[in-house]
Structure formats: structure tokens, C-alpha cells
Design a protein around this motif. Structure first.
Motif, short mmCIF file in Angstrom:
data_model
loop_
_atom_site.label_atom_id
_atom_site.label_comp_id
_atom_site.label_asym_id
_atom_site.label_seq_id
_atom_site.Cartn_x
_atom_site.Cartn_y
_atom_site.Cartn_z
N GLU A 146 0.80 -1.14 -0.02
CA GLU A 146 0.10 0.11 -0.02
C GLU A 146 0.89 1.18 -0.03
O GLU A 146 1.89 1.42 0.49
N GLY A 147 0.58 2.26 -0.77
CA GLY A 147 1.13 3.67 -1.04
C GLY A 147 0.24 4.73 -1.02
O GLY A 147 -0.81 4.44 -0.15
N ARG A 148 0.32 5.57 -1.68
CA ARG A 148 -0.95 6.52 -1.83
C ARG A 148 -1.92 5.96 -2.44
O ARG A 148 -3.12 6.28 -2.13
N THR A 149 -1.97 4.81 -3.34
CA THR A 149 -3.12 4.11 -3.76
C THR A 149 -3.19 3.04 -2.62
O THR A 149 -2.44 2.20 -2.37
N PRO A 150 -4.33 3.09 -1.96
CA PRO A 150 -4.75 2.20 -0.95
C PRO A 150 -4.81 0.71 -1.58
O PRO A 150 -5.41 0.53 -2.53
N MET A 151 -4.62 -0.10 -0.62
CA MET A 151 -5.06 -1.58 -1.03
C MET A 151 -6.41 -2.09 -0.58
O MET A 151 -6.81 -1.47 0.41
N PRO A 153 -8.93 -4.20 1.59
CA PRO A 153 -8.57 -4.55 2.82
C PRO A 153 -8.05 -6.05 2.86
O PRO A 153 -7.49 -6.52 3.90
N SER A 156 -3.70 -7.14 1.68
CA SER A 156 -2.26 -6.97 2.31
C SER A 156 -1.42 -7.96 1.98
O SER A 156 -1.42 -9.11 1.84
N SER A 172 6.90 -1.27 -5.14
CA SER A 172 7.24 -1.34 -3.71
C SER A 172 8.49 -1.34 -3.09
O SER A 172 8.80 -1.17 -1.73
N GLN A 182 5.94 -6.92 6.41
CA GLN A 182 4.69 -7.63 6.25
C GLN A 182 4.95 -9.15 5.93
O GLN A 182 3.74 -9.83 6.35
#
Length: 259
Positions: A146-151, A153, A156, A172, A182
Motif C-alpha cells: 500500500e502507498g498513496r493508492t490504498p490496497m 482490505p 495486504s 514497492s 509484512q
């Protein structure tokens, strides 16, 4: 006779992972005929533009907005020009073609896609490995942190790591420490082999091979911050088993077992 391409729509073309000879033959042919090429200049090998004819209009989309890109496309199609949108790797992975296609549809303009070779395939070729090793790994997860674009839920790295199968992680490497955290929290042992491939198939490609315990330091020492894939899983290790397909004791539709 040269293949003719419909000028009443936009053509999205996968540029491949970097080596300009890894564009598809169809992609090469359309570049030869293109009147307008909008290319992802921060990602693709711009030597691909050498395949274009003299006088082609070329636009680097790195500094363009979606509205800017659509304007060039729509104006080009309305002027009966052959418009090509040249994007990195293969269009089906992190390609953003859906949003472009939806806006084009508002102008009653369609599109077609010409696939390309993805960098996760180029990276495997650089390493000389296969993601699917008999009795070791038969699945490949393609994902990102996840970055500025969310993943979503349920997607992950931590949750995917529970499978401990082959994984190709895009976009990434700038957070390699977070990736490792992670993955290990999710289930991969710290001894799991990992490879980071910077600019797969480019002349300046760089490959790092290590373990999850040590890859963060290796990436930082190499000063790799972008344009790299992280590959992780036991497929990179020493364990493997021969395929049954060519086993002399294995029968199938085209061959009877000889022992």
C-alpha cells in the motif's frame, strides 16, 4: 501487405519490460504506422520511438493529466490519425487503461489493446527461474504494498504471505523495509530467498539475491529506490522436483509410459 489498423479508435500498446526487441510484432507494426504516440516517458524505453515513421507526433505523458491525454487522443481520432497509447510492460497490470477507456467512451471513441511482455516475466528471465516449481510452488501472487493508492482490505502483503507461495511485488521497493516486515509477520521465514530485479531486460539491469533477513540492507546499499520488482518465495531456493510431463514412467494423451 502491411496490417491495417482502425483509425476510428485508440490503440493501447504494451511496450514490454525495457528491451526494445521484446515488444510484440503487432506492437512494432502499429508503431511503424502511428501518426500520434502518447508514451509513458518515465517508464518505457524511449528508443521504441525509433520504430516510428518520420513526422510522428509524440507526447510524453509523464507530465500530462488524464484530461490532457484524452484531448490528444480525441483530437487525433477526429482528425483520422492513427493514435497509439504506449504503456510499460503489459496493459493488464497497473495499466490504468480502464479510466482512459471510460472517458474515451464519453466521446463515442472505442479502443483496442495489444498486450506486451510484463516486467515480472522479464525479471524471471533475468534470473533464469520459473515461478511454478513442481511440488514447491504452483501459484504466483502479483501484488504491491500500500502507498498513496490504498490496497483492498483483504489484499495486504501480510495476508498473502500466509500462502508462502511465489510472489512478484510491484511498485514497492521504495519501502523494502515495510515489505519485509509484512511478509515475515504474515508467515514467510526470514530465511526465505528473495530477489530484487532493477530494470529487468534493460542494459543497466541490476539483480540482488538474498534472504528476507538481509535484503533491506542490500537494496539500500545498491541505492535502488524505484523501477524494481521484488520476487519472493521458495521457487528461488534449491529445492525442486522434475516435472511429470517428460517422466518416462508417466503416461499422458500423447505418450505411453516406457517404464
Amino acid at each position: 501487405m502491411a496490417e491495417q489498423f482502425d483509425r476510428q479508435k485508440v490503440w493501447f500498446v504494451g511496450a514490454g519490460p525495457g528491451d526494445i526487441s521484446l515488444i510484440t510484432l503487432k506492437g512494432y507494426r502499429i508503431l511503424q504506422q502511428a501518426d500520434i504516440v502518447i508514451y509513458a516517458g518515465s517508464l518505457i524505453n524511449t528508443d521504441l520511438l525509433d520504430y516510428c515513421k518520420d513526422g510522428v507526433e509524440s507526447y510524453d505523458s509523464a507530465a500530462m493529466t488524464l484530461d490532457d491525454i484524452i484531448t490528444v487522443m480525441v483530437d487525433g481520432v477526429k482528425s483520422h490519425k492513427l493514435v497509439v497509447r504506449l504503456q510499460t510492460g503489459d496493459l493488464s497490470l497497473y495499466g490504468s487503461i480502464r479510466e482512459q477507456g471510460e472517458v474515451l467512451a464519453e466521446h463515442n471513441i472505442g479502443f483496442s489493446a495489444i498486450p506486451g511482455v510484463s516486467s515480472f516475466l522479464g525479471a524471471a528471465a533475468e534470473l533464469g527461474v520459473e515461478y511454478t516449481v513442481p511440488e514447491v510452488s504452483q501459484s504466483l501472487i502479483i501484488t504491491r504494498i500500500e502507498g498513496r493508492t490504498p490496497m483492498p482490505p483483504k489484499e495486504s502483503l501480510r495476508s498473502f504471505a500466509a500462502h508462502q507461495t511465489s510472489m512478484a511485488i510491484f511498485l514497492s521497493v521504495q519501502d523494502i523495509k515495510g515489505v519485509v516486515e509484512q511478509l515475515t509477520e504474515g508467515g514467510y521465514p526470514e530465511t526465505t530467498p528473495v530477489a530484487v530485479v532493477y530494470k529487468a531486460t534493460w542494459p543497466d539491469c541490476q539483480v540482488l539475491r538474498s534472504t528476507l533477513a538481509e535484503i533491506t540492507v542490500a537494496v539500500r546499499d545498491a541505492k535502488i529506490r524505484k523501477t524494481a520488482l521484488i520476487l519472493v518465495g521458495p521457487f528461488l531456493g534449491d529445492e525442486y522436483h522434475y516435472s511429470k510431463l517428460y517422466d518416462a514412467g508417466f503416461s499422458h494423451e500423447y505418450r505411453k509410459a516406457s517404464r
